[in-house]
Design an enzyme around this catalytic site. Structure first.
Site, PDB file in Angstrom:
ATOM      1  CG  HIS A  64     -48.886 -70.064 -21.119  1.00 30.98           C
ATOM      2  ND1 HIS A  64     -48.227 -71.264 -21.056  1.00 30.98           N
ATOM      3  CD2 HIS A  64     -48.110 -69.263 -21.887  1.00 30.98           C
ATOM      4  CE1 HIS A  64     -47.083 -71.185 -21.742  1.00 30.98           C
ATOM      5  NE2 HIS A  64     -47.004 -69.984 -22.261  1.00 30.98           N
TER       6      HIS A  64
ATOM      7  CG  HIS B 140     -42.517 -60.993 -13.471  1.00 35.19           C
ATOM      8  ND1 HIS B 140     -41.942 -61.012 -14.718  1.00 35.19           N
ATOM      9  CD2 HIS B 140     -42.303 -59.738 -13.001  1.00 35.19           C
ATOM     10  CE1 HIS B 140     -41.411 -59.839 -14.988  1.00 35.19           C
ATOM     11  NE2 HIS B 140     -41.611 -59.047 -13.961  1.00 35.19           N
TER      12      HIS B 140
ATOM     13  CG  ASN C 196     -42.911 -72.889 -22.655  1.00 32.43           C
ATOM     14  OD1 ASN C 196     -43.782 -72.581 -21.844  1.00 32.43           O
ATOM     15  ND2 ASN C 196     -42.705 -72.195 -23.752  1.00 32.43           N
TER      16      ASN C 196
HETATM   17 FE1  HDE Z   1     -44.845 -66.177 -21.585  1.00 31.31          FE
HETATM   18  N1  HDE Z   1     -46.422 -64.997 -21.076  1.00 31.31           N
HETATM   19  N2  HDE Z   1     -44.235 -64.781 -22.883  1.00 31.31           N
HETATM   20  N3  HDE Z   1     -43.388 -67.409 -22.268  1.00 31.31           N
HETATM   21  N4  HDE Z   1     -45.505 -67.607 -20.380  1.00 31.31           N
HETATM   22  C1  HDE Z   1     -47.390 -65.317 -20.202  1.00 31.31           C
HETATM   23  O1  HDE Z   1     -48.126 -63.894 -18.497  1.00 31.31           O
HETATM   24  C2  HDE Z   1     -44.638 -63.495 -22.905  1.00 31.31           C
HETATM   25  C3  HDE Z   1     -42.444 -67.118 -23.207  1.00 31.31           C
HETATM   26  C4  HDE Z   1     -44.882 -68.793 -20.097  1.00 31.31           C
HETATM   27  O2  HDE Z   1     -49.101 -70.421 -15.638  1.00 31.31           O
HETATM   28  C5  HDE Z   1     -48.279 -64.151 -19.879  1.00 31.31           C
HETATM   29  O3  HDE Z   1     -49.257 -64.133 -16.570  1.00 31.31           O
HETATM   30  C6  HDE Z   1     -43.852 -62.737 -23.833  1.00 31.31           C
HETATM   31  C7  HDE Z   1     -41.386 -68.074 -23.179  1.00 31.31           C
HETATM   32  C8  HDE Z   1     -45.680 -69.548 -19.175  1.00 31.31           C
HETATM   33  O4  HDE Z   1     -49.557 -68.329 -15.234  1.00 31.31           O
HETATM   34  C9  HDE Z   1     -47.677 -63.011 -20.693  1.00 31.31           C
HETATM   35  C10 HDE Z   1     -42.968 -63.622 -24.385  1.00 31.31           C
HETATM   36  C11 HDE Z   1     -41.728 -68.954 -22.193  1.00 31.31           C
HETATM   37  C12 HDE Z   1     -46.797 -68.764 -18.905  1.00 31.31           C
HETATM   38  C13 HDE Z   1     -46.517 -63.687 -21.374  1.00 31.31           C
HETATM   39  C14 HDE Z   1     -43.202 -64.899 -23.789  1.00 31.31           C
HETATM   40  C15 HDE Z   1     -42.973 -68.529 -21.635  1.00 31.31           C
HETATM   41  C16 HDE Z   1     -46.651 -67.559 -19.667  1.00 31.31           C
HETATM   42  C17 HDE Z   1     -49.749 -64.405 -20.050  1.00 31.31           C
HETATM   43  C18 HDE Z   1     -41.941 -63.371 -25.465  1.00 31.31           C
HETATM   44  C19 HDE Z   1     -40.975 -70.202 -21.743  1.00 31.31           C
HETATM   45  C20 HDE Z   1     -47.961 -69.121 -18.022  1.00 31.31           C
HETATM   46  C21 HDE Z   1     -50.312 -64.510 -18.639  1.00 31.31           C
HETATM   47  C22 HDE Z   1     -40.963 -62.445 -25.105  1.00 31.31           C
HETATM   48  C23 HDE Z   1     -39.672 -69.926 -21.180  1.00 31.31           C
HETATM   49  C24 HDE Z   1     -47.709 -68.784 -16.596  1.00 31.31           C
HETATM   50  C25 HDE Z   1     -49.226 -64.185 -17.775  1.00 31.31           C
HETATM   51  C26 HDE Z   1     -48.884 -69.207 -15.759  1.00 31.31           C
HETATM   52  C27 HDE Z   1     -47.560 -66.509 -19.615  1.00 31.31           C
HETATM   53  C28 HDE Z   1     -45.675 -63.003 -22.164  1.00 31.31           C
HETATM   54  C29 HDE Z   1     -42.478 -66.047 -24.159  1.00 31.31           C
HETATM   55  C30 HDE Z   1     -43.633 -69.283 -20.592  1.00 31.31           C
HETATM   56  C31 HDE Z   1     -48.611 -62.316 -21.653  1.00 31.31           C
HETATM   57  C32 HDE Z   1     -44.016 -61.282 -24.139  1.00 31.31           C
HETATM   58  C33 HDE Z   1     -40.125 -68.083 -24.056  1.00 31.31           C
HETATM   59  C34 HDE Z   1     -45.367 -70.937 -18.621  1.00 31.31           C
HETATM   60  O5  HDE Z   1     -47.195 -61.998 -19.863  1.00 31.31           O
END
Ligand code: HDE
Length: 726
Positions: A86, A350, A159
């Protein structure tokens, strides 16, 4: 016993508007005053910002030039790590208001009172691309909302697609490594159409449902303002009596759900990499504030087993026809950020930023996320104090005894940085299991510690089939085309084969259509089922199809903010289009005059008409519809301008509404879109192509028809668009 007193969230309207303003004022307190002079970071006035200090005008630069050193040093350290996923995103401020009290289900303060306006910051994003990648690539979009409530910040980090690729967080690094540019050569950027992605997902059949969504037009939205948002996981709503219900969150855009055409999306990626960012910025800047309704699907605790699938499995959605979405409030984005880095880049979301009344479920994907998001900020924002960055600060009082750390901003007073204590206020202070504040849902758990997946997660295809069955013919065609495109970029035939074999478990017609042209064998469901890691298990969907899964049923928004190009050349007849432009403008559309050059063109009566854009700098892909006005001379001129001809051809190919008036029909006729017809009949009966003689049709009729056709967004059933060379 003392506890930190919180202001009640529902104590009257006067406080409410303060709440919405608080965040803005808080940010303003950190904005830099405009100063007429340049200074160093220490406030020393800089006398000359063009020349470094040298040993003579042609001599070497002196190490003692602290002004030069400070400036270059700061520049050298301007970059912070971009988000691991993202990375590319666009943000905006706004407000959220509930429609009614949700007290029956949740004690969350911001959902209690329709008079409470909660400030929000939203960041939309793509997932795979780097921060500088293009907006319109085929990808999932992030939809992250931070509510600055009176009980603390609540983040709904979702999402635009309601399911996910994987079921357990432990696979997330593998998934992301597979979709990101390949590690040996760093290619391709922001694209899933490459071997490593398809290698991984074909070996992980649980991805199939989400692949159906990412190959659909959901993955190429027309605008960030025209997409849904989903919390994906089941969360919990908990009311004041401690009763829990499962809840899934939805955002429904007031402008409807609309997409680009794939060819258009690819071209936009080159011609305007900021297409979505610009669209959002311009809409808010011009007062067209995008709005979404917050929806919830609520499932009684204990009744989740009646759904027919496991509510904890994030590769599954709850069909809206099974559990309707209740609309509970509205979010309006009404303010652009002042500074991209300070706000959009530094905002830290978060899923574990909760408020009382909302809690997690045991979804193993969500559980892993609860660790990841704080952890990632430590390297991205450089330390444990990222909550003190202005965009991340809450608007309610905040206090604890965590201390120090890099870049600590606030100055806690006194010598007490521990609890319990008596020294801080002279009385005993102890926070120890009181009923106030956040209470985790006391779920009963008695279970062996086990590294395994529940058999209730074994079904991987039934909802992929549900999704397929819920699509219209045009949407199915787009899904097939997207699979073919992506797989045609996969070099290893075995990977292509695995995908069509997996798709045979979704729908054999789909698999057979995708297989064509890929140089592989026909799909074989048995071959897929024989592969390692393949769990051949299927549940029966409670509904065979669900119209909420189709985008085409979710039109809406009319022509508001839609961009209409009016093609101009010398000799144009303004009388033909003036009433139409007026009607479009009244309906909220944005009309732009596009001509061969900037400046003016001469109308048929010799007047000058200002041109907004050229055919080259604003090609048809940046518009929703095209109007070709009357005027014999201008029609002839347009026919001779390659960019103008291409403009209309491309709009036709992308199924946009085209309206040709009087002699303007000549341009349409010259395109060879239909053979053997005279100019009056050209291109008809193509869906969404309007041809009219403004002298004969009753006043207002053309505008009405044109507006109705544009409001349909695109005419995906337009015949033969593949044959159009644009
Ligand atoms: Fe994320 N995801 N994600 N994700 N995600 C990040 O956090 C992660 C997942 C989502 O505009 C990171 O601050 C793991 C699902 C958005 O700043 C990180 C898993 C969904 C955004 C991270 C998922 C999301 C992130 C990278 C699997 C939809 C952007 C930077 C368990 C429900 C937020 C950050 C923004 C961002 C980890 C799966 C949505 C690396 C480990 C499912 C919208 O922490």
């Amino acid at each position: 016993m003392t506890s930190i007193k919180r202001k009640s969230a529902s104590n009257g309207a006067a406080q409410i508007s303060d709440n919405a303003k608080t965040k803005q004022l808080q940010l303003e307190a950190f904005t830099e005053p405009k100063a007429p002079l340049l200074t160093t970071n220490q406030g020393l006035q800089i006398p000359d910002n063009h020349n470094s200090l040298k040993a003579g005008p042609r001599g070497p630069t002196l190490l003692e030039d602290f002004i030069l050193r400070e400036k270059i040093t700061h520049f050298d350290h301007e970059r912070i790590p971009e988000r691991a996923v993202h990375a590319r995103g666009s943000g905006a401020h706004g407000v959220f208001k509930p429609y009614k009290s949700m007290v029956q289900y949740t004690s969350a303060g911001f959902l209690q009172d329709p008079d409470i306006e909660t400030p929000v910051f939203v960041r939309f994003s793509t997932v795979a691309g780097q921060a500088g990648s293009a907006d319109t690539v085929r990808d999932v979009r992030g939809f992250a909302v931070k509510f600055y409530t009176q009980e603390g910040n609540y983040d709904l980090v979702g999402n635009n697609i309601p399911v996910f690729f994987i079921q357990d967080a432990i696979k997330f690094p593998d998934l992301v490594h597979a979709v990101k540019p390949e590690p040996h050569n760093g290619m391709p950027q922001a694209a899933s159409a490459h071997d490593t992605f398809w290698d991984f997902v074909t070996l992980m059949p649980e991805s199939t449902h989400m692949l159906m969504w990412t190959m659909s037009d959901r993955a190429i939205p027309r605008s960030l303002r025209m997409m849904e948002g989903f919390g994906i996981h089941a969360f919990r709503f908990i009311n004041a009596q401690g009763v829990s219900h499962f809840v899934k969150f939805h955002w429904k855009p007031k402008l409807g759900v609309h997409s680009l055409a794939w060819d258009e999306a690819q071209k936009l990626a080159g011609k305007d990499a900021d297409f979505h960012r610009r669209d959002l910025w311009e809409a808010i800047d011009s007062g067209n504030f995008p709005e979404w309704e917050l929806g919830v699907q609520i499932v009684d605790e204990g009744k989740e087993s009646e759904l027919g699938f496991d509510i904890l499995d994030s590769t599954k959605l709850i069909p809206e026809s099974q559990v309707p979405v209740q609309l509970v409030g509205k979010m309006t984005l009404n303010r652009n950020p002042e500074n991209f880095f300070a706000e959009t880049e530094q905002v830290a979301f978060h899923p574990g930023h909760l408020v009382p009344g909302i809690d997690f479920s045991n979804d193993p994907l969500l559980q892993g996320r609860l660790f990841s998001y704080t952890d990632t900020q430590l390297s991205r924002l450089g330390g444990a104090n990222f909550h003190e960055i202005p965009i991340n600060r809450g608007v309610c009082p905040m206090h604890n005894f965590q201390r120090d750390g890099i870049h600590r901003m606030t100055i806690p007073k006194g010598r007490v940085a521990y609890e319990p204590n008596t020294l801080a206020n002279g009385t005993e202070f102890r926070v120890d299991g009181a009923a106030q504040g956040f209470q985790s849902y006391p779920e009963q758990i008695e279970s062996p510690k086990i590294r395994a997946r529940s058999p209730s997660f074994d079904d991987h295809f039934s909802q992929a089939t549900l999704f397929w069955n819920s699509q219209t013919t045009a949407e199915k065609d787009h899904i097939v085309a997207a699979f073919r495109f992506e797989l045609s970029k996969v070099e290893v035939p075995d990977i292509r084969q695995r995908m069509v074999d997996n798709l045979a478990h979704v729908d054999i017609k789909l698999a057979t259509r995708v297989f064509a042209n890929l140089g592989i064998s026909p799909p074989d469901a048995k071959a897929a089922a024989g592969r390692l890691g393949f769990r051949d298990y299927r549940i029966t969907n409670k509904v065979a199809s669900d119209e909420a899964l189709s985008m085409l049923g979710k039109s809406g928004g009319g022509v508001k903010t839609r961009k209409i190009a009016i093609l101009l050349a010398d000799g144009v007849e303004p009388a033909t289009f003036k009433p139409i432009v007026q009607a479009l403008t009244n309906a909220g559309a944005v009309c732009k005059f596009v001509g061969p050059h900037l400046g003016t063109v001469s109308t048929a009566s010799g007047k000058q008409l200002a041109v907004d854009h050229t055919f080259g700098n604003m090609p048809s892909i940046m518009f929703d519809a095209v109007l070709i006005p009357g005027g014999a001379q201008s029609a002839t001129a347009l026919c001779a301008i390659g960019d103008a001809v291409h403009f209309v051809l491309e709009a036709y190919k992308h199924c946009k509404t085209i309206c040709a008036l009087n002699e303007g029909v000549k341009l349409l006729a010259s395109l060879g879109l239909t053979a053997g017809k005279n100019a009056e009949q050209v291109a008809l009966p193509a869906a969404g192509v309007l041809v009219a003689d403004a002298r004969k049709v009753p006043e207002g009729q053309i505008s009405q028809d044109f507006i109705a056709a544009i409001a349909q967004h695109r005419h995906w059933d337009r015949a033969n668009v593949e044959a159009v060379p644009a």
